[in-house]
Design an enzyme around this catalytic site. Structure first.
Site, PDB file in Angstrom:
ATOM      1  N   CYS A 166       0.829  -1.195   0.000  1.00 46.79           N
ATOM      2  CA  CYS A 166       0.000   0.000   0.000  1.00 46.79           C
ATOM      3  C   CYS A 166       0.877   1.265   0.000  1.00 46.79           C
ATOM      4  CB  CYS A 166      -0.965  -0.041   1.176  1.00 46.79           C
ATOM      5  SG  CYS A 166      -2.428   0.948   0.840  1.00 46.79           S
ATOM      6  N   HIS A 177      -3.448  -4.947   0.652  1.00 47.34           N
ATOM      7  CA  HIS A 177      -2.768  -5.461   1.846  1.00 47.34           C
ATOM      8  C   HIS A 177      -2.833  -6.996   1.873  1.00 47.34           C
ATOM      9  CE1 HIS A 177      -2.214  -1.654   4.047  1.00 47.34           C
ATOM     10  NE2 HIS A 177      -3.305  -1.267   3.417  1.00 47.34           N
ATOM     11  N   GLU A 224      -1.153  -8.991   3.510  1.00 47.14           N
ATOM     12  CA  GLU A 224      -0.874  -9.542   4.846  1.00 47.14           C
ATOM     13  C   GLU A 224      -2.134 -10.017   5.568  1.00 47.14           C
ATOM     14  OE1 GLU A 224      -0.456  -6.376   3.926  1.00 47.14           O
ATOM     15  OE2 GLU A 224      -0.952  -4.942   5.517  1.00 47.14           O
TER      16      GLU A 224
HETATM   17  N1  GLN Z   1      -1.813   6.832   2.864  1.00 46.64           N
HETATM   18  C1  GLN Z   1      -1.975   6.061   1.670  1.00 46.64           C
HETATM   19  C2  GLN Z   1      -3.365   6.217   1.080  1.00 46.64           C
HETATM   20  O1  GLN Z   1      -4.277   6.609   1.757  1.00 46.64           O
HETATM   21  C3  GLN Z   1      -1.649   4.598   1.920  1.00 46.64           C
HETATM   22  C4  GLN Z   1      -2.603   3.937   2.855  1.00 46.64           C
HETATM   23  C5  GLN Z   1      -2.098   2.612   3.384  1.00 46.64           C
HETATM   24  O2  GLN Z   1      -0.923   2.314   3.343  1.00 46.64           O
HETATM   25  N2  GLN Z   1      -2.993   1.802   3.921  1.00 46.64           N
HETATM   26  O3  GLN Z   1      -3.593   5.929  -0.066  1.00 46.64           O
END
Ligand code: GLN
Length: 542
Positions: free
Chosen positions: A380, A506, A508
């Site tokens: 992400c 994600h 994970e």
């Molecule tokens: N801050 C970034 C976004 O909002 C990444 C978010 C994250 O890593 N979950 O897109």
């Protein structure tokens, strides 16, 4: 009709209540009982989505896009189930809906009270999960510790459930902590007695007491707890701190808890079958060669913030018969030390996060990985920092950024989607939950998954900016995973690098000890081949 186990905590928090719930779920599922789980969180936030990781640790995202407590991660990983939004209830949700009903006039004429209106709403939400899941058994954890002010309505609701559902259909388990006094080398039961008294004052008599402690619990201690807390001795179960959390189901099963629950609740069960799990735990505990991964983030002093990432690394390492050693690298402290610190790891992982703090260190980590051919996995935010770094390299300027960190960037390679512009409300407005992703054949991603279409969980507001897709691709940043309509870049990887990949989702959250996530398995597979000069990669065999 479902039966219910309610789990409360006493004495102190962080004694492993969530792991206990997950483990009880595991041992009962291994007896052929269908299980679902739920966490009741007494705080007033609607969900933990807006809470700082310092307050709350990781936010676990369910497949249907709920931002939930990290305990749901334990439930999914241990029990092997997928939960939904309904499995995490907070006071914020309960009060919001009671008040919304009041405004609609649904209780016209009545005075709205904690008992019965709030407690009815809590019970409705507990039964809702039982109904949706159709599970034989619902395991419900009440967050916090007995005695907390916010917890009262929840305890009152679970007290009423015994009468409502039938006395043979409800079981109360209380998880306590036995402090060890070093001077006299003894474990103390008094705090447990007090917390059971507090439970009784509310009207709940525990059926089982799980005693967490760092030392073995003697028979004498069990006798004492049994006597003072009025619990059968066989139901006073010790939960001694174990080498790995995955051992807890085995400890509880071997202490007779599975049998006891099945008998008390009259559940129809098969013989316990934890053989595969026993094998995993034995392999986890066996000495293995290390694989050293640098995790670059800004909450590294609080490892709970990256709980699922840490577990996914552990699962994937086990698949390669390795033990992962994580170097927790504070992205704010990498300045000037990047080469030294990153030079000691075999792979670099940059997990998710929000806000500008620490970003430049993550970008340095991506640069190091690209230039030195170190395996890299970005999750992400870790994808966004990889794209920013590559953009800076290609366009020869530091003006390349995400508009999250520099709203007036000349090269906004990461930006809001048009539909996200103008959203002011912070809670629950991100791109959340499971979305499909199509993988490009012949890429690292496609090889790792061995599939064309994958489904992964998202939690972010910003996206890869398509204006830069072509120039970055020509320079070697391959968009190897796309949304079905091709509009959203979900995975990128670096052409010519042995393993540098990052995803907007994600992964994970979907890794389990018995089914490690393919991207983590691919990453560790590449990392274990990285040689570090002078590094110790094997554990001393003792
Ligand atoms: N801050 C970034 C976004 O909002 C990444 C978010 C994250 O890593 N979950 O897109």
């Amino acid at each position: 009709m479902s039966k219910y186990i309610f789990i409360t905590g006493g004495v102190v928090s962080s004694v492993g209540k969530g792991i206990s719930v997950a483990s009880i779920g595991k041992i009962l599922k291994s007896r052929g009982i269908s299980v679902s789980a739920q966490k009741l969180d007494p705080y007033l936030n609607v969900d933990p989505g807006t809470m700082s990781p310092y307050q709350h640790g990781e936010v676990f995202v369910t497949q249907d896009g709920a931002e939930t407590d990290l305990d749901l991660g334990h439930y999914e990983r241990f029990i092997g189930i997928e939960l939904t939004q309904a499995s995490n209830v907070t006071s914020g949700q309960v009060y919001s809906s009671v008040i919304a009903h009041e405004r609609q006039g649904d209780f016209l004429g009545g005075t709205i009270q904690v008992v019965p209106h709030v407690t009815n709403e809590i019970k409705r939400r507990i039964r809702e999960v039982a109904e949706i899941s159709g599970a034989d058994l619902m395991i419900v954890e009440v967050g916090g510790t007995v005695g907390d002010i916010e917890g009262q309505p929840f305890l009152e609701a679970i007290r009423q459930m015994k009468k409502d559902e039938g006395r043979d259909n409800v079981l109360y388990i209380h998880v306590t902590f036995l402090p060890h006094i070093a001077a006299t080398n003894e474990l103390k039961t008094k705090p447990t007695q007090h917390s059971v008294n507090e439970l009784r004052r509310i009207g709940i008599q525990p059926d089982v007491i799980l005693c967490r402690s760092d030392k073995e619990i003697s028979e004498g201690i069990k006798d004492k707890i049994s006597l003072f807390c009025d619990v059968d001795k066989e139901a006073v179960i010790s939960l001694v701190t174990s080498e790995t959390i995955y051992e807890v189901p085995l400890l509880l099963e071997d202490a007779g808890l599975g049998e006891l629950i099945v008998n008390r609740l009259g559940l129809r069960a098969e013989r316990s079958n934890l053989e595969e799990w026993r094998d995993i735990v034995a392999r986890l505990k066996a000495p293995k060669e290390l694989v050293t991964i640098g995790l670059v983030g800004k909450y590294v002093e609080l490892q709970d913030a990256y709980y699922s990432v840490r577990e996914a690394l552990c699962h994937a390492a086990l698949a390669h018969n390795r033990e992962v050693k994580i170097e927790w690298l504070d992205s704010e402290q990498l300045d000037g030390l990047a080469d030294e610190k990153l030079g000691q790891v075999q792979g670099i992982i940059v997990p998710g996060g929000f806000g500008y703090r620490g970003i430049e260190g993550m970008i340095k980590a991506a640069k190091f990985a690209r230039e030195r051919e170190i395996p890299y996995l970005g999750l992400c935010l870790g994808m966004q920092t990889m794209v920013i770094e590559f953009g800076r390299h290609v366009f020869h300027t530091d003006r390349v950024n995400s508009t999250e960190f520099d709203a007036s960037s000349t090269y906004p390679v990461i930006d809001l989607l048009p539909e996200q512009h103008g959203i002011e409300q912070k809670g629950g407005t991100m791109r959340l939950g499971t979305y499909p992703c199509h993988l490009m054949a012949g890429t690292i991603a496609a090889r790792a998954y061995g599939r064309e279409v994958v489904y992964e969980r998202h939690r972010h507001r910003y996206e890869f900016n398509n204006k830069f897709r072509q120039p970055l691709k020509e320079a070697g940043l391959i968009p190897s995973g796309l949304s079905p309509d091709g509009k959203l870049v979900e995975v990128v990887e670096l052409q010519g690098h042995s393993w540098m990949l990052a995803c907007q989702f994600h992964p994970e959250f979907k890794s389990r000890p018995d089914s490690p996530h393919p991207l983590f398995v691919g990453f560790i597979g590449a990392a274990k081949e990285t040689l570090i000069e002078g590094a110790q990669t094997s554990l001393p065999l003792n």
